[in-house]
Every structure is written in C-alpha cells, then in structure tokens.
Design a protein around this motif. Structure first.
Motif, short mmCIF file in Angstrom:
data_model
loop_
_atom_site.label_atom_id
_atom_site.label_comp_id
_atom_site.label_asym_id
_atom_site.label_seq_id
_atom_site.Cartn_x
_atom_site.Cartn_y
_atom_site.Cartn_z
N LYS A 189 0.83 -1.20 0.00
CA LYS A 189 0.00 0.00 0.00
C LYS A 189 0.87 1.26 0.00
O LYS A 189 0.56 2.25 -0.69
N VAL A 190 1.96 1.22 0.75
CA VAL A 190 2.89 2.36 0.73
C VAL A 190 3.52 2.50 -0.64
O VAL A 190 3.70 3.60 -1.17
N ARG A 191 3.83 1.39 -1.25
CA ARG A 191 4.49 1.40 -2.56
C ARG A 191 3.56 1.94 -3.65
O ARG A 191 3.95 2.78 -4.47
N PHE A 192 2.32 1.45 -3.69
CA PHE A 192 1.41 1.82 -4.78
C PHE A 192 0.47 2.97 -4.42
O PHE A 192 -0.19 3.51 -5.30
N ALA A 193 0.39 3.28 -3.14
CA ALA A 193 -0.47 4.39 -2.68
C ALA A 193 -1.89 4.18 -3.18
O ALA A 193 -2.46 3.11 -3.02
N GLU A 194 -2.46 5.23 -3.81
CA GLU A 194 -3.87 5.19 -4.22
C GLU A 194 -4.12 4.27 -5.40
O GLU A 194 -5.27 3.98 -5.74
N ILE B 45 -2.16 -5.29 -11.33
CA ILE B 45 -2.14 -3.92 -10.84
C ILE B 45 -0.87 -3.18 -11.27
O ILE B 45 -0.93 -2.04 -11.75
N ALA B 46 0.29 -3.80 -11.07
CA ALA B 46 1.57 -3.11 -11.24
C ALA B 46 1.76 -2.55 -12.64
O ALA B 46 2.39 -1.50 -12.81
N LYS B 47 1.21 -3.24 -13.67
CA LYS B 47 1.45 -2.81 -15.04
C LYS B 47 0.44 -1.78 -15.53
O LYS B 47 0.51 -1.35 -16.68
N LEU C 249 -8.11 -2.96 -8.36
CA LEU C 249 -8.71 -3.49 -7.14
C LEU C 249 -8.23 -4.91 -6.87
O LEU C 249 -8.17 -5.74 -7.79
N ILE C 250 -7.92 -5.19 -5.61
CA ILE C 250 -7.64 -6.53 -5.14
C ILE C 250 -8.72 -6.89 -4.11
O ILE C 250 -8.89 -6.18 -3.12
#
Length: 366
Positions: A245-250, A284-286, A292-293
C-alpha cells in the motif's frame, strides 16, 4: 537402508499359546463328546489330556517357522533351496510332533487297551506317516499367517515413510516459497523506500521499513509451520499489504471479505501471499491507474474456499499452457502433499473482467 525390510519382532508367546491352546481344547472337547455320545468306552480323562497336549510341539515350533518364513519367504518358485528348507523344517516338526504323541499314548494309554499301549516305535512311524498331510497344512498356515502379518507391517512402514517424505516435501516447498518472496519483493520494497527518502517522505519511509522488518520477522517465526489459523494468515498478509500500500499508494484498492468466524480454520501457511503477489504483479503493477484486489473466504459444505480477485487484464486463451510462476507452482505442490485430492487451486477469468485465483481445502478448526 531398505525401509521395507522386516525387522525381527519379539516372539508373541501369549498369542501362540492362546491360539494353539484353543485349537487343542476344541479338538479334545469335540472328540471326547462325540465318542461318548456314540457309546464308546475309553479312558476319557487321559484321552482328553492326550488330545489337548498333542499341539504343544506346534506351539514351540511356531516361532521357528515364523523366523524361517521371514528369512526364506516362499513366494517364488526359485530358488529351490527355499522350498527344500521349508519342506525339511516341516518334516522335522512332523517327526517331533509324532514322537510326542506316541510318547503320550505310551504313558497315558488313552484308548484303554486291555493289553496296554502299543510299542513306541510303530506308533511313532504310524503317526508320522499318517500325519504328513496335516503337518504340511499346519506348517503352511503358519507361514501364510506370518506372510500376511509381515505384509501389513511392511505396508505400515511404507505408509509411514511416505508420510515422512511428503512432510519433508511440503517443508521444502514452503522454504522455496519463502525464498521466492525475498528477491523480487525486497528489491521493490527497498526501491520504494529509496523513493520515499528522495521525496523527503521520511515518516512514510520509516513506517515502510518497520513494516518490512515485521513482515520478515513473522515469516521467520512461522517457517516451521505447515498449517496456521486463517486469522494468523490474514494478519501476516496484512503486513505484506501494508508495504504494498505504501508502494502503490492510491493505485492499490483493497477489499477484504473474510468473516471472523472463519479465523480459526486451519490453512496452509503462506498460501494467500503468493496469490495476492500474483494479482498485484499481473493485474495492478502494469496499469498506470492501478486496480482493485479483493480477498474473500467462504465455507461451503465442509470446504473452505479462499479467493483473490483482481480487476486487471484477463488471462490469455492459452494461459494454462504457459508455465505458471514459482509461487503458484509451489502452492499447488504443497496443497497436493497436504490434502491429496481433497484440495483445489484454480485460476479463471471473471465477467465482465478481471482474474480470480481460488484455493479450496477441507475445513478444519484449530
């Protein structure tokens, strides 16, 4: 070392005495009762004792036959020496049994002959000759029982060894899965921390470092556990999600639907993390906008199903022919070793979009 080799066992004298004593008691009782009912006249007490004690040599010979059966199992036609040994042993036991029976008749005269019992020698030969078939039958029965008991023991040893190897395999798979977390995940986590420091978001960087430390400590603490309560697994997963969550934020949206009444259910340790990691990595990452997970758990007819959904790109048509990731492969192998055919791991596209990974295992409370 051959795990299926039968080790010498202590001689079960109690059961040998009980079995042969029961056979002798049945034979003596039946013979005496039938002869008396037919109006015959014999020395009934002496006859009863003779018939009861005639099986005593067989009781003494049983351990010898059992040992020969284990050392020379007569399950193949060759080598012929095996059969020669057993036939010789059977003949020797028959000689001893017939000599014992002839001696009993000479001492007790159970047939109450007016002229006294017959000479020992002719009676010995007569009983040996006429008892060859019964001696062969009784000896074969002992060998057969010995083979059955040894086969059961051998099967039990094989099952124990198989269970031990399966446990070692599960531990190896779990260790491999834990090691697989570290390179890619740690690189991304440290990269995110470096980014936070460059942006002078020191509080967020410290929080992420603390979360990463707590996550790795928890992974080490549970390294020897094959199964954990679902509540503990969710707590461990939450630490992983906090870092992401810190890495991807919103960009990372989370939805968790795991009822607390299912927290006591036993699940494989570290089963959810690789599923969520795959959802983040491929769904999500790409995507610039993230996604959403959704994590859910449900109990149906004694089966606990854990599912992880992401609203990212759908699986290609030939996805099942493409080699799956290490985490999913290890999870599949661990599930098979822990539950056999009573488990299921699946990946499937969802409508109108997204992919769902699900694991179904037998519901067991801790």
């Amino acid at each position: 070392m051959d795990a299926t080799r039968i080790r010498p066992q202590p001689t079960p004298w109690f059961w040998i005495a009980l079995i042969w004593g029961s056979v002798g008691l049945f034979d003596a009782t039946q013979t005496v009762v039938v002869m008396r009912a037919e109006g015959m006249h014999h020395a009934w007490v002496e006859l009863f004792l003779t018939l009861l004690l005639c099986y005593f040599p067989w009781a003494l010979a049983t351990p010898i036959a059992l040992r020969l059966g284990r050392r020379y199992p007569p399950v193949r036609l060759r080598p012929l020496s095996t059969w020669v040994i057993h036939l010789a042993a059977c003949a020797l036991i028959g000689l001893v049994v017939s000599a014992w029976n002839a001696w009993l008749e000479a001492m007790l005269n159970p047939w109450a002959k007016p002229s006294g019992p017959d000479p020992f020698g002719p009676v010995w030969f007569y009983k040996f000759y006429n008892g060859l078939l019964s001696s062969l039958f009784l000896y074969a029965m002992i060998i057969a029982v010995s083979y059955v008991l040894d086969s059961r023991e051998r099967l039990a040893r094989q099952q124990t060894e198989t269970a031990r190897l399966n446990e070692q395999l599960s531990k190896a798979q779990l260790d491999a899965l834990r090691r697989q977390i570290e390179p890619h995940f740690l690189f991304n986590a440290l990269h995110a921390i470096a980014g936070l420091v460059r942006e002078k978001r020191n509080d967020a960087a410290v929080s992420m470092i603390a979360g990463l430390s707590d996550f790795l400590r928890r992974a080490l603490e549970d390294s020897d556990k094959q199964q954990v309560p679902l509540g503990d697994e969710m707590e461990f997963l939450q630490k992983y999600l906090d870092i992401q969550k810190v890495r991807f934020a919103e960009r990372l949206q989370l939805s968790v639907d795991v009822p607390k009444e299912l927290f006591a259910a036993q699940v494989p340790s570290l089963i959810l993390q690789p599923m969520v990691e795959n959802a983040i990595k491929h769904g999500i990452a790409k995507r610039a906008q993230g996604g959403l997970i959704r994590i859910a758990a449900v109990r149906t007819n004694g089966v606990l199903t854990l599912s992880v959904y992401n609203d990212g790109p759908r699986l290609p048509a030939d996805w099942d022919e493409i080699r799956s990731g290490i985490g999913i492969s290890n999870a599949r192998t661990r599930l098979q070793s822990l539950y056999g055919d009573a488990c299921k791991l699946s990946l499937r596209n969802q409508d109108p979009g997204g992919v769902e990974a699900s694991v179904s295992v037998p519901f067991q409370e801790s």
